[in-house]
Scaffold this active site. Structure first.
Site, PDB file in Angstrom:
ATOM      1  N   LYS A 256      23.642 -11.698  18.803  1.00  0.00           N
ATOM      2  CA  LYS A 256      23.082 -11.984  20.136  1.00  0.00           C
ATOM      3  C   LYS A 256      22.113 -10.860  20.492  1.00  0.00           C
ATOM      4  O   LYS A 256      22.487  -9.690  20.503  1.00  0.00           O
ATOM      5  CB  LYS A 256      24.218 -12.063  21.168  1.00  0.00           C
ATOM      6  CG  LYS A 256      23.745 -12.099  22.628  1.00  0.00           C
ATOM      7  CD  LYS A 256      24.923 -12.243  23.605  1.00  0.00           C
ATOM      8  CE  LYS A 256      24.459 -12.098  25.058  1.00  0.00           C
ATOM      9  NZ  LYS A 256      25.568 -12.178  26.034  1.00  0.00           N
ATOM     10  N   ASP A 261      20.158  -8.721  30.430  1.00  0.00           N
ATOM     11  CA  ASP A 261      20.876  -9.848  31.027  1.00  0.00           C
ATOM     12  C   ASP A 261      21.079  -9.601  32.521  1.00  0.00           C
ATOM     13  O   ASP A 261      22.010  -8.900  32.924  1.00  0.00           O
ATOM     14  CB  ASP A 261      22.239 -10.013  30.314  1.00  0.00           C
ATOM     15  CG  ASP A 261      23.021 -11.203  30.838  1.00  0.00           C
ATOM     16  OD1 ASP A 261      22.444 -12.016  31.594  1.00  0.00           O
ATOM     17  OD2 ASP A 261      24.223 -11.326  30.478  1.00  0.00           O
ATOM     18  N   LYS A 268      23.849 -11.206  38.402  1.00  0.00           N
ATOM     19  CA  LYS A 268      24.972 -10.267  38.345  1.00  0.00           C
ATOM     20  C   LYS A 268      24.907  -9.328  39.546  1.00  0.00           C
ATOM     21  O   LYS A 268      23.822  -8.936  39.959  1.00  0.00           O
ATOM     22  CB  LYS A 268      24.879  -9.414  37.076  1.00  0.00           C
ATOM     23  CG  LYS A 268      25.257 -10.130  35.795  1.00  0.00           C
ATOM     24  CD  LYS A 268      25.201  -9.168  34.617  1.00  0.00           C
ATOM     25  CE  LYS A 268      25.440  -9.899  33.318  1.00  0.00           C
ATOM     26  NZ  LYS A 268      26.821 -10.368  33.149  1.00  0.00           N
ATOM     27  N   ASP A 279      22.886  -5.743  25.935  1.00  0.00           N
ATOM     28  CA  ASP A 279      23.296  -7.107  25.607  1.00  0.00           C
ATOM     29  C   ASP A 279      22.666  -7.608  24.298  1.00  0.00           C
ATOM     30  O   ASP A 279      22.833  -8.764  23.921  1.00  0.00           O
ATOM     31  CB  ASP A 279      22.954  -8.045  26.779  1.00  0.00           C
ATOM     32  CG  ASP A 279      23.953  -9.181  26.930  1.00  0.00           C
ATOM     33  OD1 ASP A 279      25.068  -9.055  26.390  1.00  0.00           O
ATOM     34  OD2 ASP A 279      23.608 -10.197  27.562  1.00  0.00           O
ATOM     35  N   ASP A 338      24.610 -17.138  33.659  1.00  0.00           N
ATOM     36  CA  ASP A 338      25.050 -15.861  33.085  1.00  0.00           C
ATOM     37  C   ASP A 338      25.799 -16.052  31.762  1.00  0.00           C
ATOM     38  O   ASP A 338      26.050 -15.094  31.046  1.00  0.00           O
ATOM     39  CB  ASP A 338      25.930 -15.128  34.105  1.00  0.00           C
ATOM     40  CG  ASP A 338      26.037 -13.642  33.805  1.00  0.00           C
ATOM     41  OD1 ASP A 338      25.292 -13.161  32.929  1.00  0.00           O
ATOM     42  OD2 ASP A 338      26.867 -12.969  34.459  1.00  0.00           O
ATOM     43  N   GLU A 340      24.736 -17.016  28.971  1.00  0.00           N
ATOM     44  CA  GLU A 340      23.525 -17.332  28.203  1.00  0.00           C
ATOM     45  C   GLU A 340      23.679 -17.040  26.717  1.00  0.00           C
ATOM     46  O   GLU A 340      22.996 -17.659  25.888  1.00  0.00           O
ATOM     47  CB  GLU A 340      22.329 -16.560  28.779  1.00  0.00           C
ATOM     48  CG  GLU A 340      22.160 -15.099  28.311  1.00  0.00           C
ATOM     49  CD  GLU A 340      23.319 -14.193  28.699  1.00  0.00           C
ATOM     50  OE1 GLU A 340      24.033 -14.519  29.659  1.00  0.00           O
ATOM     51  OE2 GLU A 340      23.536 -13.159  28.030  1.00  0.00           O
ATOM     52  N   ARG A 342      26.036 -17.660  24.558  1.00  0.00           N
ATOM     53  CA  ARG A 342      26.509 -18.809  23.768  1.00  0.00           C
ATOM     54  C   ARG A 342      25.404 -19.843  23.579  1.00  0.00           C
ATOM     55  O   ARG A 342      25.382 -20.566  22.601  1.00  0.00           O
ATOM     56  CB  ARG A 342      27.762 -19.401  24.442  1.00  0.00           C
ATOM     57  CG  ARG A 342      27.523 -19.906  25.818  1.00  0.00           C
ATOM     58  CD  ARG A 342      28.813 -20.069  26.629  1.00  0.00           C
ATOM     59  NE  ARG A 342      29.394 -18.776  26.996  1.00  0.00           N
ATOM     60  CZ  ARG A 342      30.499 -18.641  27.699  1.00  0.00           C
ATOM     61  NH1 ARG A 342      31.163 -19.707  28.113  1.00  0.00           N
ATOM     62  NH2 ARG A 342      30.967 -17.446  27.992  1.00  0.00           N
TER      63      ARG A 342
HETATM   64  N1  BES Z   1      26.450 -10.147  28.620  1.00  0.00           N
HETATM   65  C1  BES Z   1      27.495 -10.687  29.381  1.00  0.00           C
HETATM   66  C2  BES Z   1      28.866 -10.207  28.933  1.00  0.00           C
HETATM   67  C3  BES Z   1      29.205  -8.756  29.160  1.00  0.00           C
HETATM   68  C4  BES Z   1      29.657  -8.329  30.389  1.00  0.00           C
HETATM   69  C5  BES Z   1      29.144  -7.875  28.120  1.00  0.00           C
HETATM   70  C6  BES Z   1      29.997  -6.991  30.561  1.00  0.00           C
HETATM   71  C7  BES Z   1      29.478  -6.543  28.272  1.00  0.00           C
HETATM   72  C8  BES Z   1      29.911  -6.109  29.510  1.00  0.00           C
HETATM   73  C9  BES Z   1      27.500 -12.216  29.264  1.00  0.00           C
HETATM   74  O1  BES Z   1      26.286 -12.816  29.097  1.00  0.00           O
HETATM   75  C10 BES Z   1      28.119 -12.726  30.525  1.00  0.00           C
HETATM   76  O2  BES Z   1      27.591 -12.456  31.555  1.00  0.00           O
HETATM   77  N2  BES Z   1      29.230 -13.426  30.403  1.00  0.00           N
HETATM   78  C11 BES Z   1      29.917 -13.955  31.535  1.00  0.00           C
HETATM   79  C12 BES Z   1      30.443 -15.303  31.139  1.00  0.00           C
HETATM   80  C13 BES Z   1      30.940 -16.118  32.289  1.00  0.00           C
HETATM   81  C14 BES Z   1      29.797 -16.505  33.207  1.00  0.00           C
HETATM   82  C15 BES Z   1      31.621 -17.356  31.763  1.00  0.00           C
HETATM   83  C16 BES Z   1      31.055 -13.004  31.888  1.00  0.00           C
HETATM   84  O3  BES Z   1      31.673 -12.436  31.008  1.00  0.00           O
HETATM   85  O4  BES Z   1      31.295 -12.838  33.078  1.00  0.00           O
HETATM   86 ZN    ZN Z   2      24.835 -11.628  28.146  1.00  0.00          ZN
HETATM   87 ZN    ZN Z   3      25.257 -13.181  30.936  1.00  0.00          ZN
END
Ligand code: BES
Ligand code: ZN
Ligand code: ZN
Length: 489
Positions: A256, A261, A268, A279, A338, A340, A342
């Site tokens: 990825k 992000d 966020k 990210d 968020d 994204e 996947r």
């Molecule tokens: N890049 C983030 C995941 C992340 C968060 C990595 C904190 C490292 C530290 C990812 O894209 C994300 O925001 N995931 C969401 C998924 C949710 C919306 C289902 C998450 O983990 O909150």
């Molecule tokens: Zn992300």
């Molecule tokens: Zn995200």
């Protein structure tokens, strides 16, 4: 840093410090040097002050000998000494020497030590890193000091291991540098440049790049949707390493590479966005791995793929509730912009499965914050549809000390991904088991019969604080794990 070796202490050269490992209750290393003017003082100090507990350090001056200083490093009891004990202890030695500005080290490893040498080399190397590129004033006041050479005394036939660790660390440190740099200096096109540069440096790497137009032609609707709010074009970066042209076996690594992000329109909040330049840590780990593979000429075939895009906000950004068509054909409702990672990975899976013939496919991604809640910052959560692949990854994890913990791929997690308006949606409406739901989404884009693993490095790709052998910020996690794994496929 360079590792040198001499088989006996008589042939060693001068250095600023002599490091003597000390297993609790064993005085072999010290005894080996007892004729060099250090014995009486050190031995009497030892009895009083130094127990040899794990990571304990005692330093002393030496009147004679090729080193003016002696450093005893405690390793705990010999019977309990394992890879990570050694990594922690020798990383501590590196830290200590760097603080003292001692840059040349002689280190005695008694011949009786029958354990692995790799964790010792690893420990010395892992802590010999600081990201200085973005420092100005503090750098002139307090420049970082790095160990320059470590000469290992007393072990024979370790040259091969040294060479391979040195190649591995070049990969790890490339990954760390890419992750630590500013998001605005590490955009999709910058990652493209890194890949092209690698292909130029190593003729064994063939580089293919897909930018906006090609991605449109490929109908990679999810990747394009994620990048819509960004100024820069996205990129699919493919590095093909053919280390064994006679074989059809091909391991595919997919990272990825979200260069920043924001969360997209599901923005966020403060406190969650500050580390999001990391990210692309999965993508960076793939680039680091490809570099190390090529420089060490491993005889395996590997395809390294980085899906690079930015999840930005703006009037062009993709919108929650809208539906996009994936390259594979499934329509996807965006329930959360968020989620994204996947989306871009799903399109990359489809491209790779249609254009290559993967023997196995492993993705590495900072996919969820939930994995940090579940496992903490130092552990990678992994999911797999194959027992064999899981076993091989766990074994590589044990060898490299990069901790992995297996998480479930229960079909029940798909329930939260049902959509009333599209074939599937990208996230459930609650945050329950978010790493597992994320993996369940990816799973639906893996073709039957392909052994696949998903590594969620949401915690382990980046550390807010330094630990025993990881510096703070980017860890470079994944690179050594992949390299060690690839040796066994
Ligand atoms: N890049 C983030 C995941 C992340 C968060 C990595 C904190 C490292 C530290 C990812 O894209 C994300 O925001 N995931 C969401 C998924 C949710 C919306 C289902 C998450 O983990 O909150
Ligand atoms: Zn992300
Ligand atoms: Zn995200």
């Amino acid at each position: 840093m360079k590792f040198l070796t001499v088989s006996s202490k008589e042939t060693r050269k001068k250095a600023e410090v002599l490091v003597l490992p000390y297993w609790q209750g064993e005085k072999k290393a010290v005894a080996a040097f007892s004729k060099e003017g250090i014995s009486t003082e050190i031995l009497s100090l030892l009895e009083k002050d130094f127990k040899g507990e794990s990571c304990e350090i005692l330093t002393s001056y030496s009147a004679e000998g090729l080193e003016k200083r002696i450093l005893l490093i405690g390793l705990g009891s010999l019977s309990e000494c394992e890879g990570n004990t050694l990594r922690k202890a020798f990383a501590k030695v590196t830290d200590f020497c760097r603080k003292k500005k001692w840059v040349t080290v002689n280190c005695f490893i008694p011949q009786e030590w029958e354990g692995e040498i790799l964790p010792i080399l690893d420990g010395f190397s892992m802590a010999n890193y600081t990201f200085d590129k973005l420092k100005r004033e503090s750098l002139t006041r307090k420049p970082s000091i790095f160990l320059e050479s470590v000469c290992l005394i007393g072990q024979k036939n370790i040259k091969k291991q040294i060479a391979s660790l040195e190649h591995w660390m070049e990969g790890v440190n490339l990954t760390r540098n890419l992750v630590n740099d500013n998001a605005d200096d590490m955009r999709a096109k910058d990652l493209v440049e890194v890949a092209k540069h690698l292909a130029k440096e190593f003729p064994s790497l063939e580089c293919t790049i897909l930018r906006q137009k090609e991605l449109e032609k490929e109908k990679m609707g999810l990747l394009l949707a994620v990048n819509r709010g960004a100024e820069q074009e996205p990129a699919l970066i493919v590095l093909h390493y053919r280390g064994n042209p006679k074989s059809n076996d091909l391991t595919v690594l997919i990272g990825k590479g979200i260069t920043f992000d924001t969360g997209g329109l599901n923005l966020k909040p403060t406190g969650s966005m500050e580390t999001m330049k990391t990210d692309m840590a999965g993508g960076a780990a793939v680039l680091g791995t490809m570099r190390a593979l090529a420089s060490s000429s491993l005889e395996k075939n590997v395809l390294g793929v980085v899906v690079a895009a930015e999840n930005a906000v703006g009037s062009k950004a993709f919108k929650p509730g809208d539906v996009f068509i994936s390259r594979e054909g499934k329509s996807v409702e965006i329930s959360n912009t968020d989620a994204e990672g996947r989306l871009v990975l799903a399109d990359a899976f489809s491209y790779v499965q249609d254009n290559y013939n993967p023997s196995r496919m492993i993705d590495i991604a900072t996919l969820t914050g939930g994995i940090v809640v579940a496992l903490g910052e130092e552990v990678t959560g992994f999911f797999s549809n194959s027992e064999g692949l899981s076993k091989q990854l766990l074994e590589a994890s044990a060898r490299t000390g990069e901790k992995l913990w297996q998480m479930p791929l229960f079909p029940e997690y798909r329930k939260g991904l049902q959509s009333g308006i599209a074939d599937i949606r990208n996230a459930s409406t609650n945050r329950k088991a978010s790493p597992c739901v994320g993996a369940a989404f990816l799973h639906q884009f893996v073709k039957k019969g392909i052994p696949w693993a998903h590594l969620d490095i949401g915690g382990s790709g980046y550390l807010s604080e330094a630990t025993s052998y990881y510096p703070s910020h980017a860890t470079g996690i994944g690179v050594k794990l992949f390299l060690s794994f690839l040796e066994t496929v």
